[in-house]
Design a protein around this motif. Structure first.
Motif, mmCIF file in Angstrom:
data_model
loop_
_atom_site.group_PDB
_atom_site.id
_atom_site.type_symbol
_atom_site.label_atom_id
_atom_site.label_comp_id
_atom_site.label_asym_id
_atom_site.label_seq_id
_atom_site.Cartn_x
_atom_site.Cartn_y
_atom_site.Cartn_z
ATOM 1 N N UNK A 222 -12.930 -27.795 -23.697
ATOM 2 C CA UNK A 222 -12.375 -27.771 -25.037
ATOM 3 C C UNK A 222 -12.285 -29.170 -25.618
ATOM 4 N N UNK A 223 -12.534 -29.257 -26.917
ATOM 5 C CA UNK A 223 -12.421 -30.541 -27.594
ATOM 6 C C UNK A 223 -11.005 -31.076 -27.613
ATOM 7 N N UNK A 224 -10.023 -30.202 -27.364
ATOM 8 C CA UNK A 224 -8.628 -30.632 -27.344
ATOM 9 C C UNK A 224 -8.192 -31.061 -25.936
ATOM 10 N N UNK A 225 -9.139 -31.025 -24.969
ATOM 11 C CA UNK A 225 -8.842 -31.380 -23.578
ATOM 12 C C UNK A 225 -7.740 -30.515 -22.984
ATOM 13 N N UNK A 226 -7.535 -29.336 -23.543
ATOM 14 C CA UNK A 226 -6.544 -28.417 -22.982
ATOM 15 C C UNK A 226 -7.153 -27.609 -21.838
ATOM 16 N N UNK A 227 -8.389 -27.165 -22.027
ATOM 17 C CA UNK A 227 -9.076 -26.344 -21.039
ATOM 18 C C UNK A 227 -10.402 -27.006 -20.710
ATOM 19 N N UNK A 228 -10.622 -27.259 -19.429
ATOM 20 C CA UNK A 228 -11.856 -27.885 -18.977
ATOM 21 C C UNK A 228 -12.558 -26.915 -18.030
ATOM 22 N N UNK A 229 -13.348 -26.029 -18.618
ATOM 23 C CA UNK A 229 -14.024 -25.001 -17.833
ATOM 24 C C UNK A 229 -15.381 -25.410 -17.311
#
Length: 461
Positions: free
Chosen positions: A376-383
């Motif tokens: 995610x661009x928000x660095x919340x989820x890094x899948x």
């Protein structure tokens, strides 16, 4: 007058009876027939024909037509590379489809399609379609949503053994819904309102329990696409320029209601590991999908590409949460080597079966690059993110048989850890680690990379 002997007379009468009078150019059988419920039924003689390898039964006035559509795809794959996570070679029946399709009158059409691959029964297409005229169609039932060029193309005519990662991840497949399709000259449009997937027994159980126990709605999606088709009346060349979008609320077939998950098996159905995986994303309010499509072809040359994105909007009670943004794209080119040509169906805005250049068939070469990011661009989820390079050779034997050979190389980043279940590199002590933050490598390598060779034997009839 010479009398006909008894054997010849019996032969003529037998042929007359078996053909319903057609042998003598007559349609004289007016016998009344009844169905199993005791109701008198109408009778229409049907003519049988083989059309490009498909058996078709059709009435003389062409208002009634029924045909069977079967497809078997047998796959195998062998994996190479010094991987952190062992991969087993294997084979599978990727698809074993049986469909019954019928044109009831000039305006009504129905389709029923099942997949029984690997002994797992799954309902595919099951819908009714009404066409008030040759340009407009209304559809209700279970069918593919109008999103993504490669997703809506039947697996019968895929250029590569598996669709690109971005398409497999973001493009919605079949859902129950109602929709409309329109085509005229250079324009194609498709849109619909869709609800729950039929899914497998586990998905259906989740949906029913969420509805029963929590009173949760099934969720709804509004999906559509528009395609411009310059050179639509030129059979030798053409362009496809499309845009698609979908607004989606969470479906109840998820393991936990109000959640979404994106994952993919990295261009193979044999290796079941899902390297790129967001895990369950909680507090999902709605999702917005977007897509851009482009294709061009000229006789035996073809180019195709797509960009797809997903914005997952989250909300906890009345508080807005950061929007998770994911995207991916692919591009490929292909060529038929022995005089064949590509064919494009403007009624459905998709490629259909290519024409072979020789009596023994034709050979197709293709190369594809695809990229997917579930970080995610928000660095919340890094899948995880990954790119794939695929080279393909296809032998189009005839209308019924195709043999495919693919070589693919997959390059994953350090976050492609399969929900922290897969090793992604070595830590400072030289031990394998599943934590992307602990990976230390003098060569800068992180993430599991591998290559594989896959083959498919396909028959359509």
């Amino acid at each position: 007058m010479r009398k006909m002997n008894h054997p010849k007379l019996m032969l003529v009468l037998a042929v007359f009876w078996l053909t319903g009078g057609y042998a003598l150019g007559q349609e004289t059988d007016t016998t009344v027939r009844y169905n199993q419920y005791g109701a008198r039924v109408n009778r229409t003689p049907l003519k049988a024909e083989e059309r490009n390898g498909i058996l078709v039964l059709e009435s003389k006035d062409q208002k009634y037509k029924i045909w069977y559509d079967a497809r078997v795809q047998v796959d195998g794959a062998m994996f190479f590379g010094d991987t952190y996570n062992p991969i087993g070679n294997g084979t599978s029946v990727r698809r074993a489809r049986f469909a019954v399709k019928s044109q009831f009158t000039e305006k009504w059409y129905g389709e029923f399609d099942l997949d029984i691959s690997n002994s797992e029964l799954e309902l595919k297409d099951a819908y009714l379609e009404f066409s008030p005229n040759e340009r407009l169609s209304l559809r209700a039932g279970n069918y593919k949503e109008g999103f993504s060029f490669e997703s809506t193309t039947t697996s019968r005519y895929l250029t590569f053994i598996e669709r690109p990662n971005a398409v497999n991840t973001f493009a919605p497949s079949r859902h129950i819904g109602v929709g409309v399709m329109y085509h005229k000259d250079w324009l194609f449009g498709m849109g619909g309102i869709h609800f729950q997937t039929v899914g497998d027994p586990e998905e259906r159980l989740f949906s029913e329990d969420n509805n029963k126990d929590y009173g949760t709605d099934e969720g709804v999606s509004f999906t559509g696409k528009l395609v411009a088709m310059p050179f639509h009346n030129d059979f030798n060349k053409g362009l496809h320029i499309g845009i698609a979008g979908s607004y989606r609320t969470p479906k109840t077939d998820a393991e936990i209601r109000g959640h979404e998950r994106y994952s993919t098996r990295s261009l193979t159905s044999i290796n079941r590991k899902k390297y790129m995986d967001t895990d369950l994303i909680s507090n999902v309010d709605h999702i917005v999908l977007g897509g851009l499509e482009f294709a061009a072809y000229h006789k035996n040359f073809r180019f195709q590409g797509e960009y797809l994105m997903s914005n997952v909007h989250r909300k906890k009670w009345d508080e807005e949460m950061p929007t998770e943004k994911f995207d991916g794209w692919y591009a490929f080119g292909s060529v038929l080597l022995f005089g064949g040509k590509y064919n494009y169906n403007t009624n459905d805005a998709e490629f259909t079966q290519p024409t072979r250049g020789k009596s023994w068939g034709d050979v197709e070469l293709a190369f594809r690059y695809d990229y997917l990011s579930l970080n995610s661009g928000m660095d919340q989820i890094m899948g995880g993110a990954g790119e794939g390079y695929t080279f393909g050779i296809n032998y189009h034997v005839n209308n019924n048989v195709k043999i495919m050979l693919n070589y693919a190389y997959l390059n994953h980043d350090r976050y492609a850890s399969g929900k922290n279940k897969l090793f992604v590199g070595y830590d400072e002590n030289g031990a394998l680690t599943k934590d992307p933050r602990k990976v230390v490598d003098a060569n800068g390598k992180a993430g599991d990379d591998f290559s594989f060779v896959s083959v498919r034997f396909e028959v359509d009839f």
